[in-house]
Design a protein around this motif. Structure first.
Motif, PDB file in Angstrom:
ATOM      1  N   VAL A  95       0.806  -1.211   0.000  1.00  5.90           N
ATOM      2  CA  VAL A  95       0.000   0.000   0.000  1.00  5.90           C
ATOM      3  C   VAL A  95       0.847   1.272   0.000  1.00  5.90           C
ATOM      4  N   GLU A  96       1.975   1.260   0.688  1.00  6.08           N
ATOM      5  CA  GLU A  96       2.816   2.455   0.734  1.00  6.08           C
ATOM      6  C   GLU A  96       3.390   2.789  -0.645  1.00  6.08           C
ATOM      7  N   GLN A  97       3.723   1.763  -1.408  1.00  5.70           N
ATOM      8  CA  GLN A  97       4.201   1.997  -2.770  1.00  5.70           C
ATOM      9  C   GLN A  97       3.095   2.561  -3.648  1.00  5.70           C
ATOM     10  N   VAL A  98       1.899   1.999  -3.517  1.00  2.00           N
ATOM     11  CA  VAL A  98       0.770   2.512  -4.299  1.00  2.00           C
ATOM     12  C   VAL A  98       0.550   3.988  -3.995  1.00  2.00           C
ATOM     13  N   ALA A  99       0.524   4.322  -2.707  1.00  2.57           N
ATOM     14  CA  ALA A  99       0.295   5.707  -2.298  1.00  2.57           C
ATOM     15  C   ALA A  99       1.433   6.615  -2.745  1.00  2.57           C
ATOM     16  N   GLY A 100       2.642   6.079  -2.825  1.00  2.00           N
ATOM     17  CA  GLY A 100       3.777   6.881  -3.256  1.00  2.00           C
ATOM     18  C   GLY A 100       3.792   7.147  -4.746  1.00  2.00           C
ATOM     19  N   PHE A 101       3.356   6.166  -5.522  1.00  2.00           N
ATOM     20  CA  PHE A 101       3.353   6.309  -6.974  1.00  2.00           C
ATOM     21  C   PHE A 101       2.156   7.117  -7.495  1.00  2.00           C
ATOM     22  N   CYS A 102       1.081   7.205  -6.706  1.00  2.00           N
ATOM     23  CA  CYS A 102      -0.183   7.753  -7.209  1.00  2.00           C
ATOM     24  C   CYS A 102      -0.668   8.953  -6.401  1.00  2.00           C
ATOM     25  N   ASP A 103      -1.451   9.785  -7.070  1.00  2.00           N
ATOM     26  CA  ASP A 103      -2.272  10.776  -6.387  1.00  2.00           C
ATOM     27  C   ASP A 103      -3.624  10.110  -6.133  1.00  2.00           C
ATOM     28  N   LEU A 104      -4.000   9.971  -4.880  1.00  2.00           N
ATOM     29  CA  LEU A 104      -5.218   9.249  -4.521  1.00  2.00           C
ATOM     30  C   LEU A 104      -6.430  10.161  -4.616  1.00  2.00           C
ATOM     31  N   ILE A 105      -7.480   9.667  -5.233  1.00  2.00           N
ATOM     32  CA  ILE A 105      -8.712  10.428  -5.454  1.00  2.00           C
ATOM     33  C   ILE A 105      -9.873   9.601  -4.935  1.00  2.00           C
ATOM     34  N   ILE A 106     -10.621  10.138  -3.977  1.00  2.00           N
ATOM     35  CA  ILE A 106     -11.721   9.395  -3.365  1.00  2.00           C
ATOM     36  C   ILE A 106     -13.049  10.001  -3.782  1.00  2.00           C
ATOM     37  N   ALA A 107     -13.904   9.172  -4.384  1.00  2.00           N
ATOM     38  CA  ALA A 107     -15.223   9.604  -4.832  1.00  2.00           C
ATOM     39  C   ALA A 107     -16.282   9.262  -3.803  1.00  2.00           C
ATOM     40  N   SER A 108     -17.274  10.119  -3.659  1.00  2.00           N
ATOM     41  CA  SER A 108     -18.387   9.858  -2.746  1.00  2.00           C
ATOM     42  C   SER A 108     -19.326   8.836  -3.349  1.00  2.00           C
ATOM     43  N   ARG A 109     -19.906   8.015  -2.475  1.00  2.00           N
ATOM     44  CA  ARG A 109     -20.902   7.035  -2.879  1.00  2.00           C
ATOM     45  C   ARG A 109     -22.073   7.115  -1.930  1.00  2.00           C
ATOM     46  N   GLN A 110     -23.296   6.841  -2.409  1.00  2.00           N
ATOM     47  CA  GLN A 110     -24.466   6.890  -1.539  1.00  2.00           C
ATOM     48  C   GLN A 110     -25.164   5.563  -1.408  1.00  2.00           C
ATOM     49  N   ASN A 111     -24.799   4.600  -2.263  1.00  2.00           N
ATOM     50  CA  ASN A 111     -25.511   3.334  -2.216  1.00  2.00           C
ATOM     51  C   ASN A 111     -25.094   2.476  -1.024  1.00  2.00           C
ATOM     52  N   VAL A 112     -24.047   2.920  -0.281  1.00  2.00           N
ATOM     53  CA  VAL A 112     -23.634   2.224   0.918  1.00  2.00           C
ATOM     54  C   VAL A 112     -23.748   3.182   2.082  1.00  2.00           C
ATOM     55  N   GLY A 113     -24.250   2.720   3.221  1.00  2.00           N
ATOM     56  CA  GLY A 113     -24.477   3.620   4.346  1.00  2.00           C
ATOM     57  C   GLY A 113     -25.677   4.511   4.070  1.00  2.00           C
ATOM     58  N   ASP A 114     -25.866   5.539   4.898  1.00  2.00           N
ATOM     59  CA  ASP A 114     -27.006   6.413   4.676  1.00  2.00           C
ATOM     60  C   ASP A 114     -26.592   7.675   3.930  1.00  2.00           C
ATOM     61  N   LYS A 115     -27.561   8.540   3.615  1.00  2.00           N
ATOM     62  CA  LYS A 115     -27.285   9.713   2.796  1.00  2.00           C
ATOM     63  C   LYS A 115     -26.319  10.662   3.487  1.00  2.00           C
ATOM     64  N   ARG A 116     -26.471  10.837   4.777  1.00  2.00           N
ATOM     65  CA  ARG A 116     -25.605  11.769   5.491  1.00  2.00           C
ATOM     66  C   ARG A 116     -24.167  11.274   5.475  1.00  2.00           C
ATOM     67  N   ALA A 117     -23.968   9.978   5.642  1.00  2.00           N
ATOM     68  CA  ALA A 117     -22.611   9.437   5.644  1.00  2.00           C
ATOM     69  C   ALA A 117     -21.974   9.563   4.273  1.00  2.00           C
ATOM     70  N   ALA A 118     -22.778   9.375   3.223  1.00  2.00           N
ATOM     71  CA  ALA A 118     -22.230   9.389   1.873  1.00  2.00           C
ATOM     72  C   ALA A 118     -21.768  10.767   1.444  1.00  2.00           C
ATOM     73  N   THR A 119     -22.232  11.806   2.093  1.00  2.00           N
ATOM     74  CA  THR A 119     -21.856  13.152   1.682  1.00  2.00           C
ATOM     75  C   THR A 119     -20.603  13.632   2.380  1.00  2.00           C
TER      76      THR A 119
END
Length: 222
Positions: A120-144
């Motif tokens: 994982v440390e190599q992956v994080a070192g080689f890449c710029d990590l981008i996290i997208a929001s999702r709503q189909n898991v958890g509730d609406k408030r958590a997804a935002t």
């Protein structure tokens, strides 16, 4: 060239995937590669749909967008698909042509298990990590809200198994939170709706719908 990568089973690819990919391009990337897994190390893949069918649906879905491409290296490689192997492959394939790090796009629920990834440390070192929001898991408030734990919060899920965001105590790497439109659908839900004969046509691109119907995938009886 600035390159982004979006991996997953895409079983099937749906409008939510495409929306996230399009939003990722708005961060200044020239190209986004969809990388379908062969065997995911963290998710059971429905065996009834072949890799060739998943590739065909991807091809149908992204047709007409010159900034979207498919990278089939994980399917061609076979075995368990590890992101670090794919990143090494891409760094070699695009050697001398990349401007900056590869952007690695992932959903919140995937990010909640990022600490379990191989090297994982190599992956994080080689890449710029981008996290997208999702709503189909958890509730609406958590997804935002990324990094907003609620309730009995352990490893990204609460006591009932609902995803509640990214655990900041475990996700210790720099990342960009994607300000994407939340499309509350998942491939799992689509497969279930198809099998149960429920409405699903407008959850996927028209070309993907036609491929699923023609090939009677996921128990489709239309």
């Amino acid at each position: 060239m600035r390159l982004a990568v979006y991996g997953g089973s895409f079983n099937p690819i749906h409008c939510g995937h495409l929306s996230v990919a399009d939003e990722a391009l708005s961060l200044g990337y020239d190209k986004l590669l969809f990388v379908p897994t062969f065997i995911s190390p963290h998710k059971h893949l429905t065996a009834s749909v072949s890799p060739s069918s998943r590739l065909a649906m991807l091809e149908a879905a992204i047709s007409g967008n010159p900034k979207f491409e498919i990278e089939p290296c994980e399917i061609q490689r076979g075995g368990v698909s590890y992101t670090i192997d794919t990143i090494h492959f891409l760094l070699n394939k695009y050697r001398g042509r990349l401007d900056g790090k590869i952007g690695l796009v992932m959903g919140q629920e995937i990010a909640s298990e990022f600490h379990k990834w191989k090297e994982v440390e190599q992956v994080a070192g080689f890449c710029d990590l981008i996290i997208a929001s999702r709503q189909n898991v958890g509730d609406k408030r958590a997804a935002t809200s990324v990094n907003k734990p609620r309730g009995n919060y352990v490893g990204g899920v609460d006591a009932s198994g609902q995803f509640m965001g990214v655990d900041k105590s475990r996700f210790v790497w720099p990342y960009t939170e994607l300000k994407n439109v939340i499309v509350p659908i998942s491939s799992t839900e689509i497969r279930s709706r198809i099998a149960q004969g429920k409405s699903w046509r407008y959850l996927v691109p028209q070309a993907v719908y036609e491929y699923i119907v023609t090939n009677k995938l996921y128990g489709c009886k239309q």
